[in-house]
Design an enzyme around this catalytic site. Structure first.
Site, short mmCIF file in Angstrom:
data_model
loop_
_atom_site.label_atom_id
_atom_site.label_comp_id
_atom_site.label_asym_id
_atom_site.label_seq_id
_atom_site.Cartn_x
_atom_site.Cartn_y
_atom_site.Cartn_z
N ASN A 110 0.76 -12.65 -1.79
CA ASN A 110 0.24 -12.35 -0.46
C ASN A 110 -1.20 -12.78 -0.26
O ASN A 110 -1.65 -12.91 0.88
CB ASN A 110 0.40 -10.86 -0.14
CG ASN A 110 -0.05 -9.96 -1.26
OD1 ASN A 110 0.44 -10.04 -2.38
ND2 ASN A 110 -1.01 -9.12 -0.98
N THR A 150 17.79 10.33 8.06
CA THR A 150 18.45 9.78 9.25
C THR A 150 17.93 8.37 9.52
O THR A 150 16.73 8.14 9.49
CB THR A 150 18.20 10.70 10.45
OG1 THR A 150 18.69 12.00 10.12
CG2 THR A 150 18.90 10.19 11.71
N CYS A 187 -4.90 -3.99 2.28
CA CYS A 187 -5.14 -2.74 1.56
C CYS A 187 -6.41 -2.86 0.73
O CYS A 187 -7.15 -1.91 0.55
CB CYS A 187 -3.97 -2.42 0.65
SG CYS A 187 -2.45 -3.18 1.17
C1 LIG Z 1 3.01 -6.26 2.94
C2 LIG Z 1 3.50 -6.33 1.53
C3 LIG Z 1 4.07 -5.22 0.90
C4 LIG Z 1 4.13 -3.85 1.55
O1 LIG Z 1 5.01 -3.79 2.62
P1 LIG Z 1 4.90 -2.56 3.65
O2 LIG Z 1 6.02 -2.78 4.60
O3 LIG Z 1 3.55 -2.66 4.28
O4 LIG Z 1 5.04 -1.31 2.87
C5 LIG Z 1 4.55 -5.36 -0.39
N1 LIG Z 1 4.48 -6.53 -1.03
C6 LIG Z 1 3.94 -7.63 -0.47
C7 LIG Z 1 3.91 -8.91 -1.23
C8 LIG Z 1 3.43 -7.57 0.83
O5 LIG Z 1 2.88 -8.66 1.38
#
Ligand SMILES: *Cc1c(COP(=O)(O)O)cnc(C)c1O
Length: 395
Positions: free
Chosen positions: A153, A239, A328
């Site tokens: 990412n 749910t 994050c």
């Molecule tokens: C965004 C992301 C996540 C987390 O996904 P969420 O839907 O925000 O919990 C996990 N792994 C990677 C590689 C991401 O880019």
């Protein structure tokens, strides 16, 4: 002056496409029946979930009954890791992953380490690639899971997933991949790539936030993460988020149908932006690989002599929204664990900028960034003692 809003953080999250939102709407207000209820009032919600499951399965070449909806990528990652660990603890306690995973993986691994599991964190090469040979050599008779992300990412590196999958299948070790950045953007095929578990999330491909899925290959034994009622074939209580699931299904189908054309378009913009940056800003380092093995939307660069965080504020002031890495990590001032794993020194890892393009990115956006960014970098460098030191050393 016009009010510019140039979003270049598609890897953090995307907007919901109008076609997707349209399909979701009735499930908030009209078709809200609980799918677990027996009356015909809920028939439409049951059908809608079934359709979404089929669409997700088709997108990654899985079977419908191998898809389990979750509340996002982080839950899918946590479930894969903890669920496999707890279901297999009589077989072994060793897990193999990488130093460059998303925090959802890294922190779930740390939790398991506190609970008697052993984790090997493989180091990538300087471009972010994990070597299949290293995976092979790390497997022991105690290894129960290998988890390697599909695409990173921060720096956009696409890992050799097929080769790693083949090794794991041969050694009879389960293989999970966090494909949150890959699905909808590059081809993913769980059968061809020998993937046993795979995480994905709707909001990285123009679906809604708060919904994702875990693919679990038929025959793989897994413990639940969310214990509860009989939803998701009794594997994941709660749910169903019907509207979210419908949106995820529509978004994944749409992304796959547009993938080829859209990834070419975005990659061309990305290449123009990247070569412009390299040309106009001296002493810039590209993080991650060049070419085919990089996500089409991703640029990650370090500018020697400045802090990424100050750069973000300057860009924000000019109406450009970018990131220093993962959303994050941006809240903390620690340098990115990914860039450190790639071997960047602290001071360079601090000066990094991630620009990720997407569906609304245009040539105009690229031109504007190329006009503004070099000026910002120059101004910041002129004020930076780090830069002054660096330039002295060059002479
Ligand atoms: C965004 C992301 C996540 C987390 O996904 P969420 O839907 O925000 O919990 C996990 N792994 C990677 C590689 C991401 O880019």
């Amino acid at each position: 002056m016009e009010n510019r809003r140039i979003y270049m953080d598609y890897a953090a999250t995307t907007y919901v496409k109008p076609e997707v939102f349209e399909e979701m709407k009735p499930y908030f207000t009209e078709e809200f029946g609980n799918p677990s209820s027996l009356y015909s009032f809920s028939d439409k919600t049951k059908v809608a979930i079934n359709t979404a499951r089929e669409r997700v399965a088709k997108a990654i070449n899985a079977e419908k009954n191998e898809i389990y909806f979750t509340c996002g990528g982080s839950e899918a990652d946590n479930w894969a890791l903890k669920g496999i660990a707890f279901a297999n603890k009589n077989k072994g306690n060793h897990i193999i992953t990488t130093q460059i995973e998303h925090h959802a993986m890294i922190n779930a691994c740390k939790f398991l380490e506190k609970n008697g599991f052993e984790v090997t964190y493989l180091k990538p090469d300087a471009e972010g690639f994990i070597s299949p040979e290293d995976v092979k050599n790390a497997i022991t008779d105690k290894t129960i899971l290998v988890s390697i992300m599909f695409a990173n990412n921060e720096v956009g590196t696409i890992e050799p997933i097929k080769e790693i999958g083949k090794i794991c299948r041969e050694r009879k070790v389960l293989f999970h991949t966090d494909a949150v950045q890959a699905v909808g953007h590059v081809p993913v095929d769980v059968k061809d790539m020998n993937i046993d578990l795979l995480s994905l999330a709707g909001h990285k491909f123009y679906g809604p936030k708060g919904v994702g899925a875990l693919y679990i290959r038929t025959g793989v034994k897994i413990e639940s993460l969310i214990h509860g009622g009989g939803q998701e074939r009794s594997k994941r209580g709660s749910t169903e988020n019907i509207a979210g699931i419908v949106g995820l299904g529509k978004a994944i189908e749409l992304s796959i149908s547009e993938m080829k054309e859209e990834s070419n378009r975005v990659a061309a913009l990305r290449d123009k932006l990247l070569s412009g940056i390299m040309e106009k800003i001296p002493y810039t380092k590209l993080n991650g690989p060049k070419g085919e093995k990089r996500l089409p939307s991703n640029i990650d660069v370090s500018f020697i002599g400045i802090e990424g965080e100050t750069l973000l504020l300057d860009l924000d002031f000019e109406g450009i929204f970018a990131s220093t890495g993962s959303a994050c990590a941006s809240a903390s001032l620690d340098p990115s664990h990914v860039l450190l794993a790639l071997g960047l020194p602290h001071e360079i890892a601090h000066g990094s900028l991630r620009l990720t393009l997407g569906a609304k990115s245009t040539e105009d956006d690229v031109d504007y960034v190329l006009e503004v960014l070099p000026k910002i970098v120059k101004r910041r460098r002129d004020m930076s003692p780090l830069w002054e030191d660096f330039i002295k050393k060059q002479k």
